[in-house]
Structure formats: C-alpha cells, structure tokens
Design an enzyme around this catalytic site. Structure first.
Site, PDB file in Angstrom:
ATOM      1  CD  GLU A  32      -2.943  -1.346   2.189  1.00  0.00           C
ATOM      2  OE1 GLU A  32      -2.851  -0.587   3.164  1.00  0.00           O
ATOM      3  OE2 GLU A  32      -3.863  -2.159   2.042  1.00  0.00           O
ATOM      4  CD  GLU A  42      -4.543  -8.158   0.673  1.00  0.00           C
ATOM      5  OE1 GLU A  42      -5.467  -7.460   1.121  1.00  0.00           O
ATOM      6  OE2 GLU A  42      -3.342  -7.946   0.929  1.00  0.00           O
TER       7      GLU A  42
HETATM    8  C1  XIL Z   1      -6.749  -7.116   7.391  1.00  0.00           C
HETATM    9  C2  XIL Z   1      -7.122  -8.378   8.150  1.00  0.00           C
HETATM   10  O1  XIL Z   1      -7.982  -9.151   7.334  1.00  0.00           O
HETATM   11  C3  XIL Z   1      -7.794  -8.018   9.451  1.00  0.00           C
HETATM   12  O2  XIL Z   1      -7.989  -9.186  10.243  1.00  0.00           O
HETATM   13  C4  XIL Z   1      -6.937  -7.032  10.227  1.00  0.00           C
HETATM   14  O3  XIL Z   1      -7.622  -6.610  11.386  1.00  0.00           O
HETATM   15  C5  XIL Z   1      -6.586  -5.824   9.378  1.00  0.00           C
HETATM   16  O4  XIL Z   1      -5.966  -6.257   8.185  1.00  0.00           O
HETATM   17  N1  XIL Z   1      -5.173  -5.142   2.950  1.00  0.00           N
HETATM   18  C6  XIL Z   1      -4.160  -5.918   3.474  1.00  0.00           C
HETATM   19  C7  XIL Z   1      -4.467  -6.875   4.570  1.00  0.00           C
HETATM   20  O5  XIL Z   1      -3.041  -5.897   2.953  1.00  0.00           O
HETATM   21  O6  XIL Z   1      -3.379  -7.064   5.426  1.00  0.00           O
HETATM   22  C8  XIL Z   1      -5.678  -6.451   5.352  1.00  0.00           C
HETATM   23  O7  XIL Z   1      -5.985  -7.487   6.266  1.00  0.00           O
HETATM   24  C9  XIL Z   1      -6.837  -6.171   4.429  1.00  0.00           C
HETATM   25  C10 XIL Z   1      -6.504  -5.028   3.501  1.00  0.00           C
END
Ligand code: XIL
Length: 553
Positions: free
Chosen positions: A358, A465
């Site tokens: 990010e 994701e």
């Molecule tokens: C999220 C997890 O799913 C949650 O359990 C946690 O509280 C916060 O992070 N982008 C990412 C992930 O790169 O690491 C994030 O995961 C979701 C958004």
C-alpha cells in the site's frame, strides 16, 4: 500440480457438558440487562455430544493495534480497555473498570456469527481485578457470567455460562446455548457481567464456536482444476476441523491474514514472536501448500517503535535517523529469513513476499503515500525495501509490490508511474500484487486495463486478496438476496477469466468462508456482508461456481 490432500480424520471436538442453565426471556421489560431481574429461568442441561465445531469469534486481546478488539463497555461510567497486566496467555487481556452495578461489564456485537436453531459454545477466561470489597487483603471472589442477547424490539437473554472467579488467578468460563429455531434473527451481542461482585473484571481468550455441516465432497476442487496456485488468507482457527477440510479441498496456497505482519512478529524491538507464523507455516509444510508472505514494509500493523528513537523521539529525515530506520527494516527481514531457514530449511514454503504494501496515494503530487516510512526515508524507502529483501531472501523468492484499488484510474496512473521509476532505477521488483477488494458493480474493464498496463511494463502479476462485497462500505445490508449472490457469481467468473488472461502468478482470496471476512468489521460493522466463495456454513456459493467456471472454461 499438487493436489491438496484431504485431512486424514477430522478433528472431532467433544463438547463438554457444563452445568448450564439456559434462560429465555419472552417479554422484554427493562432496557438494562440486570440478569436476575429480567430473566425467567428454564433449566436445561446440555447433553454431551461429539460435534464438529467451527470457531466464529476468537479474541485474545494480544494485538495492541486492535485495542479492545470490538469489545465495548456496558453501563454508565464503565471502561473496557486492553491491558497488559496479568494476561491469561499472550500479552494482553481486557480490563473492565468503573462498574457500579453487577450487570456493568463489557459487550461485543456477534450479529452474523450466531444463528437460530444452532448450538453455540462459548468459552472464555475470567479473573477479578481491583475493588469489590473493603478489605484489600481478603481473597475476593464473585460469580461472573456470559450472556447472549438478542437486542431490539423482541429482546431475549440466554445466560450461556457462569463461574466463580477470584482475583488470584484465571478461571475458565464455558457453556453452550441453543437458540430456539423460531427465534427471529436480528442483532445479537455477547456480554460479560457478574451476579454479585462489583470488582473490576478481566477477560481473555474468548471463543465462540458453532457446529458446521459437512464440507461438500461432490464439488470440484478449485486448486485441482488449474495449474495456477489458488490461495486463501488464513488464521489459526481455519487450520482444524471442517474449515481445514474446506481449505485443503480447494486451496493450495496460504497467506497469513495477520500472523506475519510486523506488529505480530516483532511487537517490541528485538523481541520476535514467530509462534503465530509458525502455526500457519507448519500446517502449510505438513500439507504441501505454498505460502505467500504478507507483509514486510507497511504503514499499518507496524509498531510505533519502528519510527521512534530509544528515548521515544519521533524519527526525522536526519541521516542518523534514516540509518536507524533502514537498520530496523533489514533486522526485521533478516530475523524472518534466518528463522525460516532454521525451522524449515529446503522445505521453506514461503515462495513470495509482499515486500511493500500500500505505497500509493494518488492524492499526493508524487502519487505516493506519505507514511512514516516515507517521512523518514523519502520515496527511496521502496527501492531500499526491495534491495534489502533481495539480499536477505535470495534470488528465488518472488518480490511483490502489493496495493489496493489498482483498478481505479488514478491509482493505476500512480502505480504505472511508480513502477516505471523502480524499473528505471534497477530495483529488484518481480511482480505487482493486486489486492482486488472489489464489489458487485466493479468494472471488469477497469481491472483489465490495469492488468494490461502492468503487463506492458514487463512485470509479473498476482491477485493477492480477492473479495467481492455485496455492498459499498456505507450501504446497509438488511438481507442478502439470491439475486445479489447470483450477480456476485457472475462478476467473480468475469474477473477470474480476466485474471487468467494475464497469466497470474497465483490467485488468492481474502478468507475461506463468509464468517471469516474482514469486511464484516471494516470499515464498520457489516454483519451480513458475504464477499467470499463459501457461505457461513462452509457451503459453495454462486461465487464458487463462477470461480470454478472461469478456471475450467
Ligand atoms: C486485514 C485483516 O484481514 C484483518 O484481520 C486485520 O484486522 C486488518 O488487516 N489489505 C491488506 C491486509 O493488505 O493485510 C488487510 O488485512 C486487508 C486489507
């Protein structure tokens, strides 16, 4: 390709019968849940039954970033905060203070996690804190209780478990409750209170589980249908019982949802906790699954100590501070790499890493997020991270720049510009990770345009994701219709076809089944959100059908 092996023998969890009084309130009187006054006792004892359980809520209060992990104070003047004193296990527990009535305690929203007609098991550890007696030296004890409540117009309360707690040690609280099948669904909360003492309450290791129907064995394995790794994000709770069965049937790659983030791996400088990560990697090695590492350099889930000097002074762009931050970046990567080599050797399952997560912000002039990494090191922190990762993890590990909403035109432009700079600078980046947190209505053409743009730069790509929400974050979802699920399935099919047309390194979804999606609590409570391939009962949705159709077409 590897075919996922099925778990040999599922874990049959025996639900221990506890002295349990299920109390049902039919007519709601007072708004405050003073258990003794509002609840009509209807005694029943839960039978001992071997049941296949899935954990739907688990909270250990160990992650400082998650504070009270969604638990809120219950009662006027009450505070419910994460505390690092005397945790039952790990580094934290919940401390409830300022109680002036026995029903004062702490509550958590469990809407979407519990359902009528199903037996739920609740387990937690409790302990008393300060107060609740005049003599500070006396052994203090009191009855502490967990209650499940349906809130709203037709309030109902079920006392799930109680136990005698003291201030001298932790006591386990466990119980089961079957919500009658005719209970109207609605908003639900679970709360902790006492029957007598007004002492502070401590709470740790809360777990709610419910039985799940068998995993479907007649449907095709996703990972078994194509020679591209198909991954999912997981936490420890997904690695046993039926969730694990579902996982091994359909996926051949894992991402740790949180267990490999800096805040978990190195909460305090120099003190590494590889336990949560090892749990996931051990499972992957035991079952022959690949692992995508997530993540090394990020503005979130990174402890504050990274960006402050030993005296607590925020680091600046001063050369000495810059060196300290670069050293810390390397130390984090180095410790992980050494641990992986030591524990797994040639069997290390981690083939790729999200090196920087990010980094984009199209609102900034240079298109880059001005995070603490950026403040101290400037835009070169990205190149430094990749150089360091290459030196530490070696040439065979795929190094990924991961970001969200890369399908949005402004973020696509920022991404292309960053990638061009990195390539021109000779930065060792192998691939772009597209998170793909999308929603019904997202444009497949925009996704296609982004994948084309990155391909034109000669970089490999992964879908890291994927989830496809039914609603926008600010929309309220009162019910999920068949039409919505069908539309979701259609979009998933089009998306996966588009991904496959760009020869992805892997396609990963962000969670195994709907109960497990992060979107139910982010950026606000959305208890009915259902963005994944399998539903709350682990059964295949139209989204699974769409995914499979794309893999096999
Ligand atoms: C999220 C997890 O799913 C949650 O359990 C946690 O509280 C916060 O992070 N982008 C990412 C992930 O790169 O690491 C994030 O995961 C979701 C958004």
């Amino acid at each position: 390709m590897r075919r996922p092996a099925l778990i040999l023998g599922t874990v049959a969890l025996t639900v221990v019968a506890v002295v349990l009084v299920v109390l049902v309130l039919r007519d709601p009187p007072a708004p405050t849940p003073t258990a003794s006054a509002n609840v009509q006792p209807t005694p029943s004892v839960t039978p001992v039954v071997p049941t296949e359980l899935s954990t739907v809520l688990t909270t250990d209060f160990d992650d400082p970033e998650q504070d009270a992990a969604g638990w809120e104070p219950l009662g006027e003047g009450v505070e419910a905060l994460r505390s690092e004193e005397v945790p039952h296990t790990g580094t934290g527990s919940l401390l409830v203070t300022g109680r002036s009535a026995p029903w004062n305690g702490a509550q958590v929203d469990v809407t979407g996690l519990v359902s009528p007609g199903i037996q739920h098991t609740v387990a937690a550890w409790v302990r008393l804190g300060q107060g609740g007696g005049d003599d500070p030296g006396a052994v203090r004890s009191g009855t502490v209780r967990m209650t499940l409540q349906r809130t709203g117009d037709a309030e109902q309360f079920w006392h799930v478990a109680d136990a005698r707690a003291t201030a001298d040690g932790w006591t386990e609280l466990t119980g089961t409750v079957t919500l009658p099948a005719d209970t109207t669904d609605g908003q639900w909360r679970l709360y902790l209170e006492s029957a007598d003492t007004l002492a502070d309450l401590r709470l740790d290791e809360v777990r709610v589980s419910r039985p799940t129907p068998p995993v479907q064995t007649e449907i095709a394995s996703l990972a078994g249908s194509i020679d591209v790794p198909i991954g999912t994000a997981v936490a420890e709770q997904d690695l046993s019982g039926r969730p694990a069965e579902l996982l091994l049937r359909h996926f051949d790659q894992l991402t740790a949802e949180n267990a490999m983030k800096p805040s978990v791996v190195q909460p305090t400088e120099g003190q590494f906790d590889f336990g949560p990560m090892d749990t996931i990697l051990d499972f992957a090695v035991a079952h022959g699954l690949a692992v995508h590492g997530h993540t090394l350099v990020w503005h979130r889930s990174t402890p504050d100590w990274f960006f402050t000097d030993p005296d607590g002074r925020p680091l600046t762009a001063d050369p000495a501070d810059q060196q300290l931050l670069r050293d810390r970046m390397r130390a984090q990567m180095q410790a992980i790499a050494e641990h992986l080599t030591e524990r797994y050797g040639a069997a290390n399952p981690v083939n790729s890493w999200d090196v920087v997560n990010e980094a984009l912000d199209p609102g900034e002039g240079d298109g880059l997020r001005h995070s603490r990494w950026y403040d101290v090191l400037g835009p070169t922190y990205i190149g430094t991270a990749f150089d360091t990762a290459r030196a530490v993890f070696g040439p065979d590990v795929t190094l990924v720049l991961n970001d969200y909403d890369t399908d949005a035109p402004d973020r696509r432009r920022a991404l292309s510009s960053l990638l061009s700079t990195l390539i021109a600078d000779g930065v060792p980046i192998d691939a772009v990770g597209h998170q793909m947190h999308l929603r019904v209505g997202s444009s497949v053409a925009q996704v296609d345009a982004t994948l084309d743009a990155v391909a034109d730069l000669g970089l490999r790509q992964a879908i890291t994701e994927l989830d496809v929400a039914l609603t926008a974050p600010d929309q309220q979802l009162d019910t999920v219709t068949a039409d919505q699920l069908t539309a979701q399935g259609t979009l998933v099919r089009q998306l996966v076809e588009t991904f496959l047309a760009h020869d992805p390194e892997f396609i990963s979804v962000w969670g195994l089944y709907d109960t497990r999606t992060w979107l139910r609590s982010w950026p606000r409570d959305r208890p009915l959100e259902a963005p994944l391939l399998f539903d709350d009962d682990l059964q295949a949705k139209p989204a699974y059908q769409g995914f499979l159709a794309a893999l096999t077409s």
